[in-house]
Design a protein around this motif. Structure first.
Motif, PDB file in Angstrom:
ATOM      1  N   GLY A  57       0.790  -1.235   0.000  1.00  0.00           N
ATOM      2  CA  GLY A  57       0.000   0.000   0.000  1.00  0.00           C
ATOM      3  C   GLY A  57       0.811   1.268   0.000  1.00  0.00           C
ATOM      4  N   ARG A  58       2.115   1.176  -0.248  1.00  0.00           N
ATOM      5  CA  ARG A  58       2.950   2.367  -0.303  1.00  0.00           C
ATOM      6  C   ARG A  58       2.975   2.930  -1.724  1.00  0.00           C
ATOM      7  N   VAL A  59       3.032   4.265  -1.840  1.00  0.00           N
ATOM      8  CA  VAL A  59       3.122   4.905  -3.148  1.00  0.00           C
ATOM      9  C   VAL A  59       4.529   4.695  -3.696  1.00  0.00           C
ATOM     10  N   VAL A  60       4.635   4.114  -4.883  1.00  0.00           N
ATOM     11  CA  VAL A  60       5.947   3.811  -5.466  1.00  0.00           C
ATOM     12  C   VAL A  60       6.168   4.512  -6.800  1.00  0.00           C
ATOM     13  N   GLY A  61       5.182   5.274  -7.275  1.00  0.00           N
ATOM     14  CA  GLY A  61       5.363   5.960  -8.551  1.00  0.00           C
ATOM     15  C   GLY A  61       4.046   6.460  -9.100  1.00  0.00           C
ATOM     16  N   GLU A  62       4.031   6.717 -10.391  1.00  0.00           N
ATOM     17  CA  GLU A  62       2.806   7.218 -11.013  1.00  0.00           C
ATOM     18  C   GLU A  62       2.705   6.770 -12.453  1.00  0.00           C
ATOM     19  N   HIS A  63       1.479   6.701 -12.929  1.00  0.00           N
ATOM     20  CA  HIS A  63       1.184   6.653 -14.355  1.00  0.00           C
ATOM     21  C   HIS A  63       0.939   8.105 -14.773  1.00  0.00           C
ATOM     22  N   ARG A  64       1.631   8.570 -15.794  1.00  0.00           N
ATOM     23  CA  ARG A  64       1.437   9.948 -16.245  1.00  0.00           C
ATOM     24  C   ARG A  64       0.836   9.955 -17.653  1.00  0.00           C
ATOM     25  N   PHE A  65      -0.320  10.576 -17.770  1.00  0.00           N
ATOM     26  CA  PHE A  65      -0.983  10.735 -19.054  1.00  0.00           C
ATOM     27  C   PHE A  65      -1.025  12.214 -19.396  1.00  0.00           C
ATOM     28  N   ILE A  66      -0.689  12.563 -20.633  1.00  0.00           N
ATOM     29  CA  ILE A  66      -0.877  13.935 -21.091  1.00  0.00           C
ATOM     30  C   ILE A  66      -1.788  13.909 -22.306  1.00  0.00           C
ATOM     31  N   GLY A  67      -2.543  14.980 -22.475  1.00  0.00           N
ATOM     32  CA  GLY A  67      -3.468  15.054 -23.599  1.00  0.00           C
ATOM     33  C   GLY A  67      -4.297  16.312 -23.501  1.00  0.00           C
ATOM     34  N   LEU A  68      -5.474  16.254 -24.064  1.00  0.00           N
ATOM     35  CA  LEU A  68      -6.389  17.397 -24.079  1.00  0.00           C
ATOM     36  C   LEU A  68      -7.801  16.904 -23.792  1.00  0.00           C
ATOM     37  N   PHE A  69      -8.473  17.565 -22.857  1.00  0.00           N
ATOM     38  CA  PHE A  69      -9.885  17.266 -22.678  1.00  0.00           C
ATOM     39  C   PHE A  69     -10.629  17.588 -23.967  1.00  0.00           C
ATOM     40  N   THR A  70     -11.568  16.739 -24.355  1.00  0.00           N
ATOM     41  CA  THR A  70     -12.319  16.936 -25.586  1.00  0.00           C
ATOM     42  C   THR A  70     -13.460  17.927 -25.366  1.00  0.00           C
ATOM     43  N   SER A  71     -14.068  18.352 -26.457  1.00  0.00           N
ATOM     44  CA  SER A  71     -15.230  19.237 -26.347  1.00  0.00           C
ATOM     45  C   SER A  71     -16.356  18.558 -25.588  1.00  0.00           C
ATOM     46  N   THR A  72     -16.465  17.225 -25.722  1.00  0.00           N
ATOM     47  CA  THR A  72     -17.480  16.481 -24.984  1.00  0.00           C
ATOM     48  C   THR A  72     -17.276  16.624 -23.479  1.00  0.00           C
ATOM     49  N   ALA A  73     -16.018  16.650 -23.041  1.00  0.00           N
ATOM     50  CA  ALA A  73     -15.720  16.801 -21.614  1.00  0.00           C
ATOM     51  C   ALA A  73     -16.157  18.172 -21.116  1.00  0.00           C
ATOM     52  N   TYR A  74     -15.939  19.192 -21.933  1.00  0.00           N
ATOM     53  CA  TYR A  74     -16.298  20.545 -21.504  1.00  0.00           C
ATOM     54  C   TYR A  74     -17.812  20.758 -21.519  1.00  0.00           C
ATOM     55  N   MET A  75     -18.522  20.005 -22.341  1.00  0.00           N
ATOM     56  CA  MET A  75     -19.976  20.149 -22.404  1.00  0.00           C
ATOM     57  C   MET A  75     -20.706  19.284 -21.382  1.00  0.00           C
ATOM     58  N   ALA A  76     -20.003  18.317 -20.803  1.00  0.00           N
ATOM     59  CA  ALA A  76     -20.645  17.417 -19.840  1.00  0.00           C
ATOM     60  C   ALA A  76     -21.080  18.186 -18.597  1.00  0.00           C
ATOM     61  N   ARG A  77     -22.209  17.801 -18.043  1.00  0.00           N
ATOM     62  CA  ARG A  77     -22.685  18.429 -16.822  1.00  0.00           C
ATOM     63  C   ARG A  77     -21.741  18.081 -15.674  1.00  0.00           C
ATOM     64  N   VAL A  78     -21.501  19.068 -14.834  1.00  0.00           N
ATOM     65  CA  VAL A  78     -20.611  18.858 -13.696  1.00  0.00           C
ATOM     66  C   VAL A  78     -21.129  17.739 -12.810  1.00  0.00           C
ATOM     67  N   SER A  79     -22.434  17.664 -12.637  1.00  0.00           N
ATOM     68  CA  SER A  79     -23.029  16.653 -11.763  1.00  0.00           C
ATOM     69  C   SER A  79     -22.861  15.242 -12.304  1.00  0.00           C
ATOM     70  N   GLU A  80     -22.445  15.111 -13.563  1.00  0.00           N
ATOM     71  CA  GLU A  80     -22.261  13.795 -14.174  1.00  0.00           C
ATOM     72  C   GLU A  80     -20.792  13.477 -14.430  1.00  0.00           C
ATOM     73  N   THR A  81     -19.896  14.352 -13.964  1.00  0.00           N
ATOM     74  CA  THR A  81     -18.473  14.183 -14.223  1.00  0.00           C
ATOM     75  C   THR A  81     -17.765  13.679 -12.969  1.00  0.00           C
ATOM     76  N   PRO A  82     -17.149  12.488 -13.019  1.00  0.00           N
ATOM     77  CA  PRO A  82     -16.426  11.990 -11.856  1.00  0.00           C
ATOM     78  C   PRO A  82     -15.374  12.990 -11.380  1.00  0.00           C
ATOM     79  N   LEU A  83     -15.107  12.987 -10.103  1.00  0.00           N
ATOM     80  CA  LEU A  83     -14.241  13.928  -9.395  1.00  0.00           C
ATOM     81  C   LEU A  83     -14.917  15.272  -9.189  1.00  0.00           C
ATOM     82  N   LEU A  84     -15.442  15.865 -10.285  1.00  0.00           N
ATOM     83  CA  LEU A  84     -16.085  17.168 -10.150  1.00  0.00           C
ATOM     84  C   LEU A  84     -17.386  17.071  -9.361  1.00  0.00           C
ATOM     85  N   ARG A  85     -18.139  16.006  -9.577  1.00  0.00           N
ATOM     86  CA  ARG A  85     -19.445  15.908  -8.935  1.00  0.00           C
ATOM     87  C   ARG A  85     -19.312  15.868  -7.419  1.00  0.00           C
ATOM     88  N   ARG A  86     -18.303  15.173  -6.899  1.00  0.00           N
ATOM     89  CA  ARG A  86     -18.107  15.135  -5.453  1.00  0.00           C
ATOM     90  C   ARG A  86     -17.684  16.511  -4.934  1.00  0.00           C
TER      91      ARG A  86
END
Length: 494
Positions: A322-351
């Motif tokens: 259970g110790r942190v040993v590193g990371e997966h790193r992803f780079i990219g661009l949020f799509t237009s679909t991501a920006y149009m999604a309702r906040v209440s339906e977007t994981p992380l943001l909804r909480r």
């Protein structure tokens, strides 16, 4: 009766074909009429009308000859300033010619590179042909892609007119820049499926989270990564890092052989410079099990698809204990679909927004609850992913208190990694102008000791205009500033 667009286009192409009689040798190698019809099929007729048939034919034959030999996987790019004396045809602009394997993001990415050189686009011609080449790469035929045999390679031919470039060195620099961008596009497209697989594997790691991670938090992290994979994130790069300690300091060391897309390494990569530049407190968070995800903006602007800083998603990796040993790193661009999604339906943001709403304690369905929901839904989406819950609550409640009053208000929050300060400026709509926005930029850059600034303006149906400034900070701590005093300085020039 005036000729329509549909009748004028064939007439213009027929005029181009008629000019071929003066160029029998180059034209003999291709069925000119069909090739010209496909080449100019999507070009606006007014653009065709502005150019003589002779110059259109010259551009057509020049591109055909340039494409005459090419090996698959190797783009061909050149930048020229054609003249009748040197080339037999002319353009008042300089011309970029590209022949490349067809793939997504080509025109957008090349256009971005042209803009980075301070040049304007005057014409874009982008046919896609189904081509046949011999073993040496010599072009044998080029057919319209629709209806062509599937076995034939699809090639993108770009003809782009830009501002006239007199300096040969500037033309060479533009050519080299476009070649680098095409290499980035190829890497991102080539590795898209492997990167998507890595994203799925990272999500699956949260199916059985370590004991130090709350199950509901792990579930939300997994939902977010699956949401990204569902057409909400354009993957551009991936690499795995190990968390190591060197000289008493934490460092993220790239794992050789794991790089994909734009993070594919030709040589052994060095330790993550972006991580090393973080404040000690931010680096210390790398050891903590929570949060498992970091969603932020990278320090580099995207060369693929669209302009802007690339989005970075860091996913912590855990060992069996259970110790942190590193990371997966992803780079990219949020799509237009991501920006149009309702906040209440977007994981992380909804909480995050649910926590703000619960803390506000407004009666469900009431005016204030609806106003708060609107404020959160229209909050700059990139900031919403990165802002701390306390900062979000303070800003949202401040916006609600402002209401429709015609007064200037400034709200700020600082990136925990000391890379930028986000500033929301509300100003009466009748006061807003480009000149005022430029004055605001100068004040913010000076006060925050910024290197440069980005902005976005929202003019809605309310009496207030909202200007979102992101002030980029050089590698140094953000200087201390008084938000209210800074707001008064902005109000003074408004």
């Amino acid at each position: 009766m005036a000729a329509t667009t549909e009748t004028r286009r064939p007439d213009r192409i027929a005029a181009v074909v008629a000019q071929a009689a003066a160029h029998p040798a180059p034209a003999a190698a291709l069925p000119l009429e069909g090739f010209a019809r496909e080449y100019f099929r999507q070009v606006d007729v007014e653009d065709l009308d502005e150019r003589t048939p002779g110059d259109l034919l010259g551009a057509l034959l020049s591109h055909w000859q340039f494409a005459g030999q090419r090996q698959s996987g190797a783009p061909k790019v050149r930048v020229l300033s054609p003249s009748h004396g040197a080339d037999g045809w002319s353009s008042r602009h300089s011309v970029v010619q590209v022949v490349n394997d067809d793939m997504p993001f080509l025109v957008d990415s090349v256009s971005l590179e042209i803009a980075r050189h301070g040049l304007s686009l005057h014409l874009v011609v982008h046919p896609v042909f189904a081509v046949e080449r011999d073993a040496a790469g010599v072009l044998l035929r080029a057919l319209p892609r629709e209806g062509a045999p599937p076995a034939l390679q699809r090639e993108s031919w770009m003809y782009i007119e830009v501002d006239r470039i007199a300096d040969p060195e500037q033309r060479t620099a533009l050519c080299r820049g476009i070649e680098r961008v095409l290499a980035d596009v190829r890497a991102a497209v080539r590795d898209w499926k492997p990167m998507l697989a890595r994203l799925g594997e990272a999500a699956q790691e949260f199916a059985r989270p370590p004991a130090a991670v709350a199950p509901e938090e792990a579930q939300e992290s997994r939902a977010f990564l699956e949401w990204l994979a569902d057409d909400h994130f354009t993957l551009l790069g991936y690499r795995q890092h190990d968390l190591v300690e060197e000289g008493g300091a934490l460092a993220l060391r790239p794992v050789p052989g794991t790089g994909l897309g734009l993070l594919h390494e030709e040589v052994q990569p060095a330790d993550s410079a972006s991580f090393a530049a973080l404040p000690p407190a931010a680096r210390a968070l790398a050891r903590t099990p929570s949060p498992q995800l970091v969603v932020t903006k990278a320090n580099t602007r995207s060369t693929v698809h669209r302009d802007g800083y690339t989005d970075l998603v860091g996913v912590k990796r855990f060992d069996a204990r259970g110790r942190v040993v590193g990371e997966h790193r992803f780079i990219g661009l949020f799509t237009s679909t991501a920006y149009m999604a309702r906040v209440s339906e977007t994981p992380l943001l909804r909480r995050k927004v649910e926590a703000v709403a619960a803390r506000a304690g407004f009666a469900p369905g009431g005016h204030l609850a609806k106003a708060l929901q609107h404020t959160l839904e229209t909050f700059p989406r990139d900031d919403l992913f990165q802002i701390a819950p306390d900062d979000l609550y303070d800003t949202a409640m401040g916006v609600l208190a402002l209401g429709e009053r015609n007064r200037l208000r400034l709200f700020t929050w600082k990136d925990p990694f000391d890379r930028f300060v986000s500033c929301l400026v509300f100003v009466p709509r009748e006061s807003f102008s480009t000149q005022l926005r430029l004055k605001f930029q100068q004040i913010l850059l000076q006060a925050l000791d910024g290197s440069h600034i980005d902005f976005d303006v929202m003019l809605s149906g309310t009496q207030l205009a909202r200007i979102h400034f992101t002030v980029r900070i050089p590698p140094q701590p953000v200087p201390a500033f008084d938000r209210k005093e800074l707001g008064r300085r902005l109000a003074a020039v408004a």
